[in-house]
Structures are given as C-alpha cells and as structure tokens.
Motif scaffolding. Structure first.
Motif, mmCIF file in Angstrom:
data_model
loop_
_atom_site.group_PDB
_atom_site.id
_atom_site.type_symbol
_atom_site.label_atom_id
_atom_site.label_comp_id
_atom_site.label_asym_id
_atom_site.label_seq_id
_atom_site.Cartn_x
_atom_site.Cartn_y
_atom_site.Cartn_z
ATOM 1 N N TRP A 172 -24.852 27.464 -12.489
ATOM 2 C CA TRP A 172 -23.726 26.693 -11.974
ATOM 3 C C TRP A 172 -23.085 25.832 -13.053
ATOM 4 C CZ3 TRP A 172 -20.042 25.560 -8.700
ATOM 5 C CH2 TRP A 172 -19.589 24.244 -8.557
ATOM 6 N N ILE A 173 -23.886 25.217 -13.907
ATOM 7 C CA ILE A 173 -23.340 24.239 -14.860
ATOM 8 C C ILE A 173 -22.568 24.873 -16.012
ATOM 9 C CG2 ILE A 173 -25.037 22.462 -14.313
ATOM 10 C CD1 ILE A 173 -26.569 23.236 -16.827
ATOM 11 N N ILE A 174 -22.529 26.207 -16.092
ATOM 12 C CA ILE A 174 -21.666 26.828 -17.094
ATOM 13 C C ILE A 174 -20.435 27.459 -16.442
ATOM 14 C CG2 ILE A 174 -23.473 27.192 -18.801
ATOM 15 C CD1 ILE A 174 -23.695 30.079 -17.895
ATOM 16 N N THR A 175 -20.204 27.147 -15.149
ATOM 17 C CA THR A 175 -18.943 27.499 -14.506
ATOM 18 C C THR A 175 -17.963 26.349 -14.717
ATOM 19 O OG1 THR A 175 -19.504 26.503 -12.359
ATOM 20 C CG2 THR A 175 -20.234 28.786 -12.754
ATOM 21 N N SER A 176 -16.705 26.579 -14.454
ATOM 22 C CA SER A 176 -15.690 25.547 -14.692
ATOM 23 C C SER A 176 -15.946 24.301 -13.842
ATOM 24 C CB SER A 176 -14.291 26.108 -14.399
ATOM 25 O OG SER A 176 -14.204 26.587 -13.061
ATOM 26 N N ARG A 177 -16.291 24.490 -12.567
ATOM 27 C CA ARG A 177 -16.538 23.339 -11.698
ATOM 28 C C ARG A 177 -17.851 22.645 -12.049
ATOM 29 N NH1 ARG A 177 -15.893 25.981 -5.898
ATOM 30 N NH2 ARG A 177 -16.982 27.640 -7.025
ATOM 31 N N ASP A 190 -20.796 26.682 -1.448
ATOM 32 C CA ASP A 190 -20.078 27.953 -1.505
ATOM 33 C C ASP A 190 -20.604 28.831 -2.636
ATOM 34 O OD1 ASP A 190 -18.564 27.175 0.605
ATOM 35 O OD2 ASP A 190 -16.806 26.599 -0.566
ATOM 36 N N TYR A 191 -20.977 28.199 -3.737
ATOM 37 C CA TYR A 191 -21.517 28.944 -4.873
ATOM 38 C C TYR A 191 -22.876 29.532 -4.523
ATOM 39 C CZ TYR A 191 -23.093 29.969 -9.640
ATOM 40 O OH TYR A 191 -23.570 30.596 -10.768
ATOM 41 N N MET A 226 -19.778 23.613 -22.984
ATOM 42 C CA MET A 226 -19.022 22.444 -22.549
ATOM 43 C C MET A 226 -18.073 21.960 -23.648
ATOM 44 S SD MET A 226 -20.280 18.796 -20.923
ATOM 45 C CE MET A 226 -20.167 17.874 -22.454
ATOM 46 N N PHE A 227 -18.550 21.968 -24.886
ATOM 47 C CA PHE A 227 -17.695 21.490 -25.975
ATOM 48 C C PHE A 227 -16.641 22.518 -26.374
ATOM 49 C CE2 PHE A 227 -21.441 18.680 -26.767
ATOM 50 C CZ PHE A 227 -20.774 17.500 -26.459
ATOM 51 N N MET A 228 -16.868 23.787 -26.037
ATOM 52 C CA MET A 228 -15.822 24.784 -26.253
ATOM 53 C C MET A 228 -14.729 24.650 -25.194
ATOM 54 S SD MET A 228 -17.982 28.189 -27.383
ATOM 55 C CE MET A 228 -16.497 29.116 -27.736
ATOM 56 N N LEU A 267 -19.232 22.577 -15.065
ATOM 57 C CA LEU A 267 -19.002 21.867 -16.323
ATOM 58 C C LEU A 267 -18.298 20.538 -16.080
ATOM 59 C CD1 LEU A 267 -17.884 24.804 -18.651
ATOM 60 C CD2 LEU A 267 -19.913 23.370 -18.971
ATOM 61 N N ALA A 268 -17.338 20.535 -15.160
ATOM 62 C CA ALA A 268 -16.605 19.298 -14.862
ATOM 63 C C ALA A 268 -17.533 18.228 -14.304
ATOM 64 C CB ALA A 268 -15.478 19.597 -13.873
ATOM 65 N N LYS A 269 -18.477 18.650 -13.453
ATOM 66 C CA LYS A 269 -19.421 17.677 -12.890
ATOM 67 C C LYS A 269 -20.370 17.140 -13.950
ATOM 68 C CE LYS A 269 -19.429 19.099 -8.043
ATOM 69 N NZ LYS A 269 -20.268 19.382 -6.865
ATOM 70 N N MET A 270 -20.846 18.019 -14.823
ATOM 71 C CA MET A 270 -21.750 17.579 -15.879
ATOM 72 C C MET A 270 -21.019 16.726 -16.910
ATOM 73 S SD MET A 270 -24.813 18.585 -15.146
ATOM 74 C CE MET A 270 -25.883 18.846 -16.568
ATOM 75 N N LEU A 271 -19.741 16.996 -17.101
ATOM 76 C CA LEU A 271 -18.949 16.182 -18.033
ATOM 77 C C LEU A 271 -18.869 14.743 -17.551
ATOM 78 C CD1 LEU A 271 -17.114 15.942 -20.523
ATOM 79 C CD2 LEU A 271 -15.186 16.610 -19.057
ATOM 80 N N GLU A 272 -18.697 14.561 -16.244
ATOM 81 C CA GLU A 272 -18.639 13.208 -15.698
ATOM 82 C C GLU A 272 -19.971 12.482 -15.905
ATOM 83 O OE1 GLU A 272 -15.954 11.596 -14.583
ATOM 84 O OE2 GLU A 272 -14.952 13.418 -15.327
#
Length: 259
Positions: A92-97, A35-36, A172-174, A99-104
């Motif tokens: 993509w990796i600085i969007t909320s979704r 979708d993105y 991500m840390f913010m 970031l959540a995937k990269m956090l995992e």
C-alpha cells in the motif's frame, strides 16, 4: 509484533484497523484504505504466506463474526491478521495514496529524527533490509546522510522490516523530488566518516588483518527499488567504489613493501 496486546472485545467496536493503529508499537504504520484491501488483485500471492488467510482477512475487514471461528483459534487468527496487514501495508505505501499518507507522517517526524549531529534532527523513514518476512527487523533511513539506524524503542525495533520493504523511501523521493534534502557541503563527508569511526571504534580484527582487507570487508547500504539500485546514487557509489579500490591497491602495495 507478536508481543503487541490483542486488546479486549470493546476495542473492536470501531474497526480492527483503527484498533491496530492505536495499539502501542504500531505508530510507524499508516491506515490502509479498505477499498484497497477488498480488491483481491492487490493481495495476489499473499494467501500462501499467511496461515488462516481467509479468517485473518475477514478480521481485518471486520467481517469475522464470533461464531465463525473457534475460541482456541482466535488468538492465532489475530496474530496472522497483524502479519497479513503488515504485508498488505508494504504494498500500500508504494501506491500514490499510500505515499501521500506516509509523507504526512514523515513531515511530522512520526518515525523519529536522525541521531547524527550534522543532520540537524532530520526526519527518518522506515525501511526493510529485505522484502522477505521473518528475516530482518525494520530500520530507519535518513535521506540526508543516507545511512540506516535502529529504532530507539524496543517495540518499534521488533517490527518486521518486510512490512515496509526495501523500496518505499526511494520511491517516495522520486514521486516527491522537492522533499529530497540538501546534501552536506564538500568537506563534511570526511568529517562524517571520521565521526562514525570515532563512535564505532576501530574495526574488529585490526592488528591481525591488513588495512586493505578491513576496507574490503566494510559493509555499505545500497538503496534499491525492486532490487535495482537508484540511478543517481548508483552512479555515485560506483565512483566511490572505484576510489576505494584505488586506495586498497595503494594500501596493499605499501604493506607488501614492508614485508
């Protein structure tokens, strides 16, 4: 990333993105939601950077039929599709979704662990030294010692740093402040610096240049978000720079007295 195998036609039976993520050397990437990608607003400005943009985008979204492109152009489009996916991935990796995937992936230490002994194998995060493609390879950022390292694998070491950008770890840390690791206690900082000097050896040019000149040429990494330094780190680094300048002035004064 051009050295990644293109795979066979059967590899595309599920989706191009699934094939790409499963390819060796692409473990640092996370899945960008379709979708993105299909929202053209998110891709603003990418068309001039990518040759065969339309075909590459169709290949990523599994809308490119075999008869839509000549066979001799297929390999070129596949290379451009990987390049385009990397540029989309950085956004993509600085969007909320994202970031959540990269956090995992960070929690599972998918990007490796810090080689520094006093960081106790803390997980690393991928980061680019520039946001411009074809300039610098990806590096790994340790949020504990706040230093950068090169990937161990040559496959990972050849990935373009622009596919992750200069901003990602700090945003991500913010967004997830509880994930910021505890810093080393007082006294450990000097030990870290001493260990780094022992590992790297004496600075090049020692004996032919003054200590002050060597100190002024020392490079340091400065975390930034869209080109602006992270506030608390910037404040600390300004203090560190002031202390360094004071020490340099003392070295210059001491060296001038010798001559």
């Amino acid at each position: 990333m051009d050295d990644v195998s293109t795979g066979s036609d059967s590899d595309y039976s599920n989706s191009w993105i699934s094939w790409f993520l499963a390819s060796k050397g692409n473990e640092y990437f996370c899945e960008v939601e379709e979708d993105y990608i299909l929202d053209r607003f998110n891709l603003t400005g990418l068309a001039p950077e990518c040759a065969n943009y339309s075909q590459a985008l169709d290949l990523i979204t599994d809308n490119l039929a075999d008869d839509d492109i000549e066979e001799e152009l297929r390999a070129s489009v596949e290379v451009q599709a990987r390049f385009l996916y990397g540029l989309i991935h950085a956004r993509w990796i600085i969007t909320s979704r994202g970031l959540a995937k990269m956090l995992e992936k960070y929690k599972k230490a998918d990007f490796g662990r810090c080689p520094r002994v006093l960081c106790h194998s803390h997980p690393l995060l991928p980061i680019g030294l520039t946001d411009t493609a074809y300039e610098k390879a990806v590096k790994l950022y340790c949020p504990r010692c706040e230093d950068l390292y090169s990937p161990k694998s040559s496959r990972h070491g050849s990935i373009d740093g622009a596919y992750f950008g200069t901003t990602f770890p700090h945003i991500m840390f913010m967004v997830y402040p509880t994930m910021v690791p505890m810093k080393a206690p007082d006294g450990v900082q000097s030990t870290r610096d001493r260990d780094a000097r022992n590992e790297k050896g004496a600075p090049s040019g020692i004996g032919t240049a003054s200590s002050a000149a060597v100190a002024l040429k020392a490079e340091r990494y400065r975390p930034t978000i869209f080109g602006f330094q992270v506030n608390e780190i910037a404040k600390l680094q300004r203090w560190q720079d002031a202390m360094r300048d004071r020490q340099v002035a003392r070295l210059e004064a001491a060296e001038s007295e010798k001559h």
